[in-house]
Design a protein around this motif. Structure first.
Motif, mmCIF file in Angstrom:
data_model
loop_
_atom_site.group_PDB
_atom_site.id
_atom_site.type_symbol
_atom_site.label_atom_id
_atom_site.label_comp_id
_atom_site.label_asym_id
_atom_site.label_seq_id
_atom_site.Cartn_x
_atom_site.Cartn_y
_atom_site.Cartn_z
ATOM 1 N N SER A 33 -7.256 -6.123 16.938
ATOM 2 C CA SER A 33 -6.566 -4.840 17.072
ATOM 3 C C SER A 33 -5.053 -5.031 17.123
ATOM 4 N N LEU A 34 -4.596 -6.091 17.782
ATOM 5 C CA LEU A 34 -3.156 -6.378 17.797
ATOM 6 C C LEU A 34 -2.641 -6.602 16.388
ATOM 7 N N VAL A 35 -3.420 -7.288 15.576
ATOM 8 C CA VAL A 35 -3.005 -7.549 14.199
ATOM 9 C C VAL A 35 -3.059 -6.279 13.360
ATOM 10 N N PHE A 36 -4.211 -5.602 13.392
ATOM 11 C CA PHE A 36 -4.373 -4.412 12.561
ATOM 12 C C PHE A 36 -3.379 -3.311 12.926
ATOM 13 N N GLN A 37 -3.212 -3.067 14.224
ATOM 14 C CA GLN A 37 -2.394 -1.929 14.642
ATOM 15 C C GLN A 37 -0.934 -2.302 14.865
ATOM 16 N N GLY A 38 -0.664 -3.533 15.280
ATOM 17 C CA GLY A 38 0.724 -3.950 15.435
ATOM 18 C C GLY A 38 1.486 -3.890 14.129
ATOM 19 N N SER A 39 0.800 -4.213 13.046
ATOM 20 C CA SER A 39 1.458 -4.178 11.738
ATOM 21 C C SER A 39 1.812 -2.753 11.317
ATOM 22 N N SER A 40 1.111 -1.754 11.860
ATOM 23 C CA SER A 40 1.405 -0.372 11.466
ATOM 24 C C SER A 40 2.788 0.070 11.928
ATOM 25 N N ILE A 41 3.274 -0.510 13.026
ATOM 26 C CA ILE A 41 4.608 -0.169 13.512
ATOM 27 C C ILE A 41 5.679 -0.789 12.630
ATOM 28 N N VAL A 42 5.478 -2.064 12.268
ATOM 29 C CA VAL A 42 6.493 -2.797 11.519
ATOM 30 C C VAL A 42 6.441 -2.479 10.033
ATOM 31 N N ALA A 43 5.242 -2.374 9.490
ATOM 32 C CA ALA A 43 5.101 -2.281 8.037
ATOM 33 C C ALA A 43 4.504 -0.970 7.554
ATOM 34 N N GLY A 44 3.752 -0.271 8.386
ATOM 35 C CA GLY A 44 3.056 0.924 7.920
ATOM 36 C C GLY A 44 3.932 2.158 7.897
ATOM 37 N N ALA A 45 4.224 2.682 9.073
ATOM 38 C CA ALA A 45 4.974 3.939 9.171
ATOM 39 C C ALA A 45 6.351 3.888 8.527
ATOM 40 N N PHE A 80 0.829 -1.202 0.000
ATOM 41 C CA PHE A 80 0.000 0.000 0.000
ATOM 42 C C PHE A 80 0.871 1.263 0.000
ATOM 43 N N TYR A 81 1.854 1.320 0.877
ATOM 44 C CA TYR A 81 2.662 2.535 0.982
ATOM 45 C C TYR A 81 3.638 2.702 -0.179
ATOM 46 N N ILE A 82 4.050 1.607 -0.798
ATOM 47 C CA ILE A 82 4.890 1.724 -1.985
ATOM 48 C C ILE A 82 4.105 2.348 -3.134
ATOM 49 N N TYR A 83 2.859 1.900 -3.324
ATOM 50 C CA TYR A 83 2.066 2.353 -4.470
ATOM 51 C C TYR A 83 1.346 3.674 -4.229
ATOM 52 N N ALA A 100 7.652 1.991 6.101
ATOM 53 C CA ALA A 100 7.803 1.484 4.735
ATOM 54 C C ALA A 100 8.335 2.534 3.747
ATOM 55 N N PRO A 101 7.741 3.755 3.663
ATOM 56 C CA PRO A 101 8.284 4.725 2.704
ATOM 57 C C PRO A 101 9.717 5.144 3.020
ATOM 58 N N PHE A 102 10.037 5.262 4.330
ATOM 59 C CA PHE A 102 11.391 5.661 4.708
ATOM 60 C C PHE A 102 12.398 4.567 4.366
ATOM 61 N N ILE A 103 12.030 3.301 4.617
ATOM 62 C CA ILE A 103 12.916 2.185 4.279
ATOM 63 C C ILE A 103 13.136 2.123 2.775
#
Length: 454
Positions: free
Chosen positions: A394-406, A279-282, A408-411
């Motif tokens: 919520s652990l799944v939806f929001q936990g992934s935002s730390i690892v993959a969401g925020a 999502f963040y790549i595209y 991703a564009p910087f990486i």
């Protein structure tokens, strides 16, 4: 947790509930309203952080540093989301989905609207900076519980045979909110000068949260509690009267219950890893990549990304509906495989520096991302028993935002600057492969009776 065989038997039973009741359209609209507001805020804040918030809210003379600090506040909200997921997940499993749906929506809308009313650094100094950061944290905290409540109410209220379709609508609030934000920014840009926009016009975009907040609240306050949750409450009360062991488990935090049986959480996080990064790549990284490295006009690329949100919206609804026919696993495995293959093709198309090819690359990627994300809401809800479904989801939806969401564009930017585009392709391919493995090793959940999961 039930064995895979037991899950398979359960998945074929269906629920005792039939078609949704007359109040279901209102519930669906109320659930989707939060997702639209969430992603409207995300898109609006991203644009404002890149244009006006740095000079208005951060001290110093270096414009680049101000820009970086303003953009950093965009990511702050992500780090508050898991905390919100933990708190509201526990409360939602204890007191119900509906109260959390109302509370989180009010917090989210009030914080967004308040940003539009903030005095600037010129007015009150560093206090303005702290207030902006605080409001971003409030937004992130509220979002941590908002989406779980919205998805679960739809999942637990709707008919099992069309659960994938119905739960894809809250998911589709993301591209809908993005399109709404783009339309608002376009209208503001066409109706006022740059000076007026930078002085006061930017506030209008945040203040638009006020009518969205009122409309969403009026819809949500009249909703009924999930029938699945009510049934679970009755079962828990009977268990407390008849079994001390179950009584002790019922008293435990639902967050701890979810973490003590981590397989479902790990499957969900694995699935969300590649989906989030795609999502963040595209949608985010492509803007910087296409403009900086291939000379595309920023306005052209932004238009492409905005229009691709329509493809993403359609993909989500189509993917959710398809999962009701072929099963969650097939419906997520196919777009996962396509996105693995599409990653090098996408960057190859951008390399030609042709605007029509850029349209094809982004829109196809966005559509198949939507196909992947559409069924995931139903699938994640179906992984967890009712007694800790809110916390686990919520652990799944929001936990992934730390690892993959925020990050991703910087990486992606760091990889391309340090190693070239090949590493970004590898980053996308590897994470999508992890998603593929997480889905293929999970159990099929289509049609599961949510009363009996666990």
């Amino acid at each position: 947790m039930a064995s895979d065989a037991a899950r398979a038997r359960t998945a074929g039973t269906g629920s005792r509930r039939g078609t949704p009741g007359r109040g279901f359209p209102r519930l669906l609209a109320g659930s989707m309203a939060g997702a639209v507001l969430e992603w409207y805020d995300f898109a609006i804040y991203g644009v404002m952080a890149a244009t006006v918030l740095g000079p208005l809210f951060f001290p110093g003379d270096d414009g680049f540093i101000k820009l970086l600090l303003a953009l950093a506040t965009q990511g702050i909200g992500f780090f508050a989301r898991p905390l919100g997921g933990i708190v509201f997940g526990h409360l939602g499993d204890k007191f119900g989905r509906k109260p959390m749906l109302v509370v989180t929506f009010l917090m989210l809308g009030a914080a967004t609207m308040s940003i539009g009313l903030l005095p600037t650094y010129h007015d009150i100094g560093i206090t303005a900076t702290f207030l902006l950061v605080f409001l971003r944290l409030v937004q992130g905290f509220a979002l941590g519980g908002e989406f779980g409540a919205a998805v679960l109410l739809v999942s637990e209220y709707g008919e099992p045979r069309r659960r994938g379709f119905w739960t894809s609508w809250p998911q589709a609030g993301a591209p809908a909110g993005t399109v709404l934000a783009a339309a608002m920014i376009t209208v503001l840009g066409m109706s006022m000068s740059d000076a007026d926009f930078e002085s006061w016009g930017w506030r209008i975009a945040f203040l638009l949260a006020a009518p969205l907040l009122v409309i969403g609240f009026l819809i949500r306050r009249g909703l009924d509690e999930s029938p699945v949750f009510r049934q679970a409450q009755r079962a828990a009360e009977e268990a407390r009267k008849s079994a001390a062991g179950k009584h002790r488990e019922a008293k435990r935090s639902s967050v701890l219950q979810a973490l003590s049986r981590p397989r479902a959480v790990l499957h969900g996080l694995g699935m969300r890893l590649g989906e989030n990064i795609a999502f963040y790549i595209y949608t985010v990284f492509v803007i910087a990549y296409a403009t900086k490295y291939h000379g595309f006009d920023r306005g052209d690329v932004t238009l492409v990304v905005t229009f691709a949100s329509v493809f993403q919206f359609v993909g989500m609804i189509a993917g959710g509906a398809w999962s009701d026919r072929v099963g969650r696993k097939v419906a997520m495995l196919v777009p996962s495989a396509v996105l693995v293959v599409w990653a090098p093709i996408f960057f190859w198309l951008v390399h030609f520096e042709s605007l029509p090819l850029l349209w094809i690359g982004v829109c196809v990627g966005a559509f198949f991302h939507g196909m992947l994300a559409g069924p995931e809401a139903a699938w994640i809800a179906e992984l967890f028993p009712t007694r800790y479904r809110y916390a686990g989801s919520s652990l799944v939806f929001q936990g992934s935002s730390i690892v993959a969401g925020a990050p991703a564009p910087f990486i992606a930017v760091w990889l391309i600057n340090s190693f070239g585009v090949g590493m970004v392709i590898g980053y996308l391919v590897i994470t999508m492969a992890i998603t593929f493995v997480a889905v293929i090793t999970s159990w099929e959940t289509k049609g599961v009776d949510l009363d009996r999961v666990g």
